[in-house]
Motif scaffolding. Structure first.
Motif, PDB file in Angstrom:
ATOM      1  N   LEU A 113      -7.915   2.162   5.104  1.00 17.63           N
ATOM      2  CA  LEU A 113      -7.351   0.851   5.426  1.00 17.63           C
ATOM      3  C   LEU A 113      -5.964   0.971   6.040  1.00 17.63           C
ATOM      4  CD1 LEU A 113      -7.814  -2.217   5.256  1.00 17.63           C
ATOM      5  CD2 LEU A 113      -6.685  -2.170   3.027  1.00 17.63           C
ATOM      6  N   ALA A 114      -5.149   1.864   5.524  1.00 21.92           N
ATOM      7  CA  ALA A 114      -3.785   2.012   6.036  1.00 21.92           C
ATOM      8  C   ALA A 114      -3.800   2.398   7.514  1.00 21.92           C
ATOM      9  CB  ALA A 114      -3.020   3.041   5.212  1.00 21.92           C
ATOM     10  N   ALA A 115      -4.699   3.308   7.894  1.00 21.10           N
ATOM     11  CA  ALA A 115      -4.777   3.743   9.292  1.00 21.10           C
ATOM     12  C   ALA A 115      -5.235   2.607  10.203  1.00 21.10           C
ATOM     13  CB  ALA A 115      -5.712   4.942   9.417  1.00 21.10           C
ATOM     14  N   SER A 116      -6.252   1.862   9.787  1.00 23.86           N
ATOM     15  CA  SER A 116      -6.744   0.744  10.608  1.00 23.86           C
ATOM     16  C   SER A 116      -5.703  -0.359  10.687  1.00 23.86           C
ATOM     17  CB  SER A 116      -8.052   0.205  10.015  1.00 23.86           C
ATOM     18  OG  SER A 116      -9.064   1.187  10.059  1.00 23.86           O
ATOM     19  N   MET A 130      -1.659  -5.382   2.646  1.00 21.50           N
ATOM     20  CA  MET A 130      -2.798  -4.701   2.020  1.00 21.50           C
ATOM     21  C   MET A 130      -2.696  -4.952   0.520  1.00 21.50           C
ATOM     22  SD  MET A 130      -3.054  -1.118   4.165  1.00 21.50           S
ATOM     23  CE  MET A 130      -1.325  -0.711   3.915  1.00 21.50           C
ATOM     24  N   LEU A 131      -3.603  -5.783   0.011  1.00 20.94           N
ATOM     25  CA  LEU A 131      -3.572  -6.166  -1.393  1.00 20.94           C
ATOM     26  C   LEU A 131      -4.628  -5.405  -2.183  1.00 20.94           C
ATOM     27  CD1 LEU A 131      -3.243 -10.062  -1.199  1.00 20.94           C
ATOM     28  CD2 LEU A 131      -1.413  -8.377  -1.474  1.00 20.94           C
ATOM     29  N   GLN A 132      -4.304  -5.119  -3.431  1.00 15.16           N
ATOM     30  CA  GLN A 132      -5.275  -4.546  -4.359  1.00 15.16           C
ATOM     31  C   GLN A 132      -5.968  -5.700  -5.077  1.00 15.16           C
ATOM     32  OE1 GLN A 132      -5.596  -1.038  -4.790  1.00 15.16           O
ATOM     33  NE2 GLN A 132      -7.462  -1.526  -5.925  1.00 15.16           N
ATOM     34  N   LEU A 141     -16.089  -2.790 -13.251  1.00 14.24           N
ATOM     35  CA  LEU A 141     -15.086  -3.425 -12.411  1.00 14.24           C
ATOM     36  C   LEU A 141     -15.259  -3.008 -10.959  1.00 14.24           C
ATOM     37  CD1 LEU A 141     -12.536  -5.274 -12.734  1.00 14.24           C
ATOM     38  CD2 LEU A 141     -11.192  -3.147 -12.684  1.00 14.24           C
ATOM     39  N   LEU A 142     -15.376  -4.001 -10.069  1.00 10.40           N
ATOM     40  CA  LEU A 142     -15.346  -3.745  -8.631  1.00 10.40           C
ATOM     41  C   LEU A 142     -13.892  -3.766  -8.189  1.00 10.40           C
ATOM     42  CD1 LEU A 142     -18.180  -5.882  -6.960  1.00 10.40           C
ATOM     43  CD2 LEU A 142     -17.943  -3.399  -6.881  1.00 10.40           C
ATOM     44  N   GLU A 143     -13.477  -2.763  -7.421  1.00  9.41           N
ATOM     45  CA  GLU A 143     -12.105  -2.677  -6.953  1.00  9.41           C
ATOM     46  C   GLU A 143     -12.080  -2.431  -5.452  1.00  9.41           C
ATOM     47  OE1 GLU A 143      -9.294  -0.762 -10.108  1.00  9.41           O
ATOM     48  OE2 GLU A 143     -11.097   0.486  -9.983  1.00  9.41           O
ATOM     49  N   TRP A 144     -11.102  -3.024  -4.787  1.00  8.40           N
ATOM     50  CA  TRP A 144     -10.978  -2.836  -3.357  1.00  8.40           C
ATOM     51  C   TRP A 144      -9.554  -3.136  -2.904  1.00  8.40           C
ATOM     52  CZ3 TRP A 144     -13.434  -6.911  -5.720  1.00  8.40           C
ATOM     53  CH2 TRP A 144     -12.990  -8.214  -5.420  1.00  8.40           C
ATOM     54  N   GLN A 145      -9.224  -2.683  -1.698  1.00 14.02           N
ATOM     55  CA  GLN A 145      -8.010  -3.083  -1.003  1.00 14.02           C
ATOM     56  C   GLN A 145      -8.431  -3.948   0.179  1.00 14.02           C
ATOM     57  OE1 GLN A 145      -4.785   0.015  -0.473  1.00 14.02           O
ATOM     58  NE2 GLN A 145      -6.524   1.349  -0.929  1.00 14.02           N
ATOM     59  N   ILE A 146      -7.626  -4.954   0.476  1.00 14.77           N
ATOM     60  CA  ILE A 146      -8.015  -5.905   1.514  1.00 14.77           C
ATOM     61  C   ILE A 146      -6.771  -6.429   2.225  1.00 14.77           C
ATOM     62  CG2 ILE A 146      -7.999  -7.869  -0.096  1.00 14.77           C
ATOM     63  CD1 ILE A 146     -10.501  -8.926   1.443  1.00 14.77           C
TER      64      ILE A 146
END
Length: 233
Positions: A113-116, A130-132, A141-146
């Motif tokens: 995500l950081a690169a894009s 970019m939020l956690q 637990l489903l986890e993601w950065q968005i």
């Protein structure tokens, strides 16, 4: 957080906004011929959802999200001033209240995500922070950065995808096949060239995503369903 390094950049999910989840379920049953599976709550944003696996040969890890405001639940301070996907925009919410659930956005998953995010910044596209984020499920637990802007805007009238990077699990891993498959996504916008450039630098494949010029912005998704071919607008 463990990251699914092997997953390439790809269309991740379609976002259908409903005035409430009950009306979203009725819309899904009427339009697609299936009842959506359980989703969950997003404490970060004060929203909740229902999901359908729409994976296909063209889009091998994809789902449709029916999302609505969670009554009485407000976003956390970390989320910023507004909810994601323009869900605090009164004009959008009024349109949905008047016309019913509708396709408003799409999300693309990326392995870094950081690169894009940086690649889009180089194109002067401010996709936001970019939020956690996370939500509990029966499987864990489903986890993601968005990427979410503080003003909640989708950008390019919803045609530019939100970017997401999943952790160790993906919703499709526990979503059963319901006979609904995404075949094609068509994007129409007056800024078609910048949209195509943004997808290219994020390495989001365009084999089954068409971007065309149009004065009237639009998202159109073609799905095969138990009711035959259906186009969502």
């Amino acid at each position: 957080m463990a990251v699914m390094q092997s997953a390439p950049a790809q269309l991740d999910h379609l976002v259908v906004l409903a005035a409430d989840l009950a009306s979203g379920v009725r819309w899904c049953e009427r339009t697609l011929g299936v009842t959506p599976d359980a989703g969950g709550e997003h404490p970060l944003m004060g929203t909740h959802n229902r999901l359908i696996n729409i994976s296909s040969a063209a889009h091998p890890r994809a789902y449709l999200e029916i999302i609505a405001l969670h009554p009485g639940v407000q976003p956390t301070r970390e989320a910023g001033k507004k909810r994601w996907f323009d869900m605090d925009d009164p004009r959008l919410m009024q349109r949905v209240a008047t016309s019913g659930p509708q396709l408003i956005h799409w999300v693309a998953s990326v392995p870094d995500l950081a690169a894009s995010h940086a690649a889009w910044q180089a194109l002067d596209i401010d996709r936001g922070r970019m939020l956690q984020a996370s939500r509990p499920t029966a499987q864990g637990l489903l986890e993601w950065q968005i990427t979410v802007r503080d003003d909640g805007q989708r950008l390019f009238d919803g045609c530019l995808p939100t970017l997401i990077e999943w952790g160790a699990a993906h919703p499709c891993a526990h979503l059963p096949a319901r006979g609904v498959q995404l075949q094609h996504l068509q994007i129409a916008h007056a800024q078609a060239a910048p949209l195509q450039a943004a997808l290219a630098v994020a390495h989001i494949p365009d084999a089954h995503i068409d971007v065309a010029f149009s004065d009237a912005p639009a998202l159109r998704a073609q799905l095969s369903t138990p009711k035959g071919m259906v186009e969502l607008l």
